[in-house]
Design a protein around this motif. Structure first.
Motif, mmCIF file in Angstrom:
data_model
loop_
_atom_site.group_PDB
_atom_site.id
_atom_site.type_symbol
_atom_site.label_atom_id
_atom_site.label_comp_id
_atom_site.label_asym_id
_atom_site.label_seq_id
_atom_site.Cartn_x
_atom_site.Cartn_y
_atom_site.Cartn_z
ATOM 1 N N MET A 1 0.857 -1.191 0.000
ATOM 2 C CA MET A 1 0.000 0.000 0.000
ATOM 3 C C MET A 1 0.892 1.240 0.000
ATOM 4 N N LYS A 2 0.666 2.115 -0.982
ATOM 5 C CA LYS A 2 1.520 3.289 -1.103
ATOM 6 C C LYS A 2 0.920 4.476 -0.349
ATOM 7 N N LEU A 3 1.644 4.967 0.622
ATOM 8 C CA LEU A 3 1.146 6.080 1.428
ATOM 9 C C LEU A 3 2.068 7.272 1.275
ATOM 10 N N ASN A 4 1.484 8.438 1.159
ATOM 11 C CA ASN A 4 2.249 9.670 0.981
ATOM 12 C C ASN A 4 2.587 10.251 2.361
ATOM 13 N N LEU A 5 3.642 9.691 2.969
ATOM 14 C CA LEU A 5 4.020 10.104 4.327
ATOM 15 C C LEU A 5 5.511 10.428 4.386
ATOM 16 N N PRO A 6 5.947 11.379 5.188
ATOM 17 C CA PRO A 6 5.100 12.317 5.925
ATOM 18 C C PRO A 6 4.297 13.194 4.969
ATOM 19 N N SER A 7 3.093 13.527 5.365
ATOM 20 C CA SER A 7 2.256 14.348 4.496
ATOM 21 C C SER A 7 2.848 15.755 4.380
ATOM 22 N N PRO A 8 2.717 16.378 3.193
ATOM 23 C CA PRO A 8 3.327 17.694 2.995
ATOM 24 C C PRO A 8 2.638 18.830 3.768
ATOM 25 N N VAL A 9 3.420 19.863 4.057
ATOM 26 C CA VAL A 9 2.881 21.098 4.642
ATOM 27 C C VAL A 9 3.058 22.194 3.601
ATOM 28 N N GLN A 10 2.015 22.985 3.364
ATOM 29 C CA GLN A 10 2.148 24.086 2.407
ATOM 30 C C GLN A 10 1.510 25.352 2.976
ATOM 31 N N GLU A 11 1.969 26.496 2.485
ATOM 32 C CA GLU A 11 1.381 27.747 2.957
ATOM 33 C C GLU A 11 0.139 28.077 2.131
ATOM 34 N N VAL A 12 -0.865 28.644 2.799
ATOM 35 C CA VAL A 12 -2.067 29.112 2.109
ATOM 36 C C VAL A 12 -1.987 30.641 2.056
ATOM 37 N N HIS A 13 -1.979 31.178 0.852
ATOM 38 C CA HIS A 13 -1.839 32.632 0.707
ATOM 39 C C HIS A 13 -3.196 33.286 0.510
ATOM 40 N N ASN A 14 -3.407 34.358 1.238
ATOM 41 C CA ASN A 14 -4.693 35.055 1.174
ATOM 42 C C ASN A 14 -4.459 36.487 1.653
ATOM 43 N N PRO A 15 -4.949 37.474 0.897
ATOM 44 C CA PRO A 15 -4.723 38.872 1.286
ATOM 45 C C PRO A 15 -5.203 39.189 2.713
ATOM 46 N N HIS A 16 -6.270 38.504 3.164
ATOM 47 C CA HIS A 16 -6.766 38.763 4.521
ATOM 48 C C HIS A 16 -5.770 38.320 5.578
ATOM 49 N N TYR A 17 -5.089 37.239 5.312
ATOM 50 C CA TYR A 17 -4.085 36.756 6.265
ATOM 51 C C TYR A 17 -2.934 37.770 6.337
ATOM 52 N N LEU A 18 -2.550 38.245 5.161
ATOM 53 C CA LEU A 18 -1.458 39.219 5.056
ATOM 54 C C LEU A 18 -1.799 40.483 5.848
ATOM 55 N N GLU A 19 -3.016 40.928 5.653
ATOM 56 C CA GLU A 19 -3.529 42.126 6.323
ATOM 57 C C GLU A 19 -3.479 41.990 7.847
ATOM 58 N N LYS A 20 -3.801 40.795 8.344
ATOM 59 C CA LYS A 20 -3.798 40.544 9.790
ATOM 60 C C LYS A 20 -2.426 40.142 10.306
ATOM 61 N N GLY A 21 -1.481 39.980 9.385
ATOM 62 C CA GLY A 21 -0.111 39.653 9.800
ATOM 63 C C GLY A 21 0.085 38.223 10.270
ATOM 64 N N VAL A 22 -0.838 37.329 9.915
ATOM 65 C CA VAL A 22 -0.644 35.924 10.292
ATOM 66 C C VAL A 22 -0.254 35.113 9.055
ATOM 67 N N ARG A 23 0.454 34.027 9.297
ATOM 68 C CA ARG A 23 0.745 33.105 8.195
ATOM 69 C C ARG A 23 0.022 31.796 8.472
ATOM 70 N N VAL A 24 -0.568 31.275 7.408
ATOM 71 C CA VAL A 24 -1.405 30.083 7.549
ATOM 72 C C VAL A 24 -0.825 28.952 6.698
ATOM 73 N N PHE A 25 -0.659 27.818 7.342
ATOM 74 C CA PHE A 25 -0.148 26.630 6.655
ATOM 75 C C PHE A 25 -1.152 25.496 6.830
ATOM 76 N N VAL A 26 -1.062 24.533 5.912
ATOM 77 C CA VAL A 26 -1.953 23.372 6.019
ATOM 78 C C VAL A 26 -1.115 22.105 5.910
ATOM 79 N N LYS A 27 -1.398 21.148 6.770
ATOM 80 C CA LYS A 27 -0.765 19.829 6.645
ATOM 81 C C LYS A 27 -1.721 18.934 5.870
ATOM 82 N N ARG A 28 -1.275 18.466 4.713
ATOM 83 C CA ARG A 28 -2.149 17.815 3.750
ATOM 84 C C ARG A 28 -2.292 16.315 4.019
#
Ligand SMILES: *Cc1c(COP(=O)(O)O)cnc(C)c1O
Length: 308
Positions: A1-28
């Motif tokens: 069984m082929k598993l994609n591990l460790p699962s990737p982490v990527q940044e989610v870009h959004n002008p609202h996040y930028l405006e609030k000064g936070v950075r948002v990432f997701v573990k897929r």
């Protein structure tokens, strides 16, 4: 069984996040496996090894007619060459998920909602004499599930100020919290219950970790209860896919990310903070709302075609 591990982490870009000064990432974790999606793999991993240690070869588990867990179990049993029975809550129905479960070799038994509440009794009645049978609770809830979910945090190569996850039984949240404690991280856990009256989750999570462990429940994002949704949530799923090419499901992850965005908007997080949300998978849930979704967004027809 082929598993994609460790699962990737990527940044989610959004002008609202930028405006609030936070950075948002997701573990897929949704990318771990097409059928054994997200936290369902995390939860099954050590359950399967315990069953194997105890020489139990017949997996018996429980779920609703659109259960991500049933499908994950059916696929895992299939890959491991194990017989598998799924006890399904409610009247005998047919849908794509259950069809797929059957195609993977799972035997389905439908049980009325009242009897379904007594899972251990059903197991005893049907499989009490089968010494190969191994009881796996609905959603995989167990100590082994919590242990498996600790790996979500153990796989991370950088630290975050907050980790956010959706909660049904709370096992995933408990595993994340246990790993945060063990590693003595200052990361805080923000939990979005996907059902109404999620107060029980506080105890469910604390049962597996220390009572002083720090996490918060955000109870305003359940959209009326488990598997309930409205137009606003459907629009959110559609817009999110258009913006980020990440598919959310209406039962768990859309409620989580909707909550995350709302918390950011209402300045719950401090500027400079780094946030990580866990994509626990579950896209097969979208098949249950195919008509509503494609009526709003015809381009989803193709996306849904490719899910199973
Ligand atoms: C089952 C599931 C959850 C809930 O996990 P718990 O450990 O029960 O809280 C969250 N997200 C998805 C996609 C799921 O399938």
């Amino acid at each position: 069984m082929k598993l994609n591990l460790p699962s990737p982490v990527q940044e989610v870009h959004n002008p609202h996040y930028l405006e609030k000064g936070v950075r948002v990432f997701v573990k897929r974790d949704d990318l771990i496996h097409p059928l054994i999606s997200g936290n369902k793999w995390r939860k099954l991993k050590f359950i399967l090894s315990k069953a194997q240690r105890e020489a139990k070869n017949h997996l018996v588990t429980f779920g609703g007619a659109y259960s991500n867990h049933l499908l994950a179990c059916a696929a895992a049993a299939n890959y491991n060459g194990l017989p598998c029975t799924g006890i399904v809550r409610g009247e005998d129905v047919k849908n794509e998920i259950l069809y797929k479960c059957t195609a993977l070799g799972m035997k389905l038994i439908f049980v009325d909602r009242e009897s379904y509440r007594y899972k251990h009794r059903i197991f005893e009645d049907l499989f009490g004499k089968d010494d190969q049978a191994y009881f796996i609770d609905e959603g995989g809830a167990s100590e082994q599930a919590v242990e498996g979910c600790e790996e979500i945090v153990n796989e991370l190569v950088s630290t975050f100020d907050h980790i956010l996850c959706a909660a049904g039984t709370g096992s995933t949240a408990a595993g994340i919290l246990a790993a945060i404690k063990k590693q003595k991280l200052s990361t805080r856990l923000q939990v979005i219950p996907v059902l109404k009256d999620g107060d029980f989750l506080k105890q469910a999570i604390e049962k597996y970790t220390a009572p002083d462990a720090s996490f918060e429940l955000h109870q305003n994002y359940h959209f009326g209860g488990y598997a309930k949704y409205n137009d606003q949530l459907l629009d959110f799923i559609i817009d999110y896919y258009k913006q980020h090419h990440i598919l959310l499901d209406q039962v768990y992850t859309a409620k989580l990310v909707f909550g995350l965005d709302d918390l950011i908007r209402s300045d719950f997080f401090k500027p400079g903070e780094q946030l990580l949300w866990i994509h626990t998978g579950g896209k097969t849930g979208l098949l249950g709302i195919r008509e509503k979704l494609t009526a709003k967004a015809p381009e989803f027809r193709q996306i849904l075609e490719e899910i199973l």
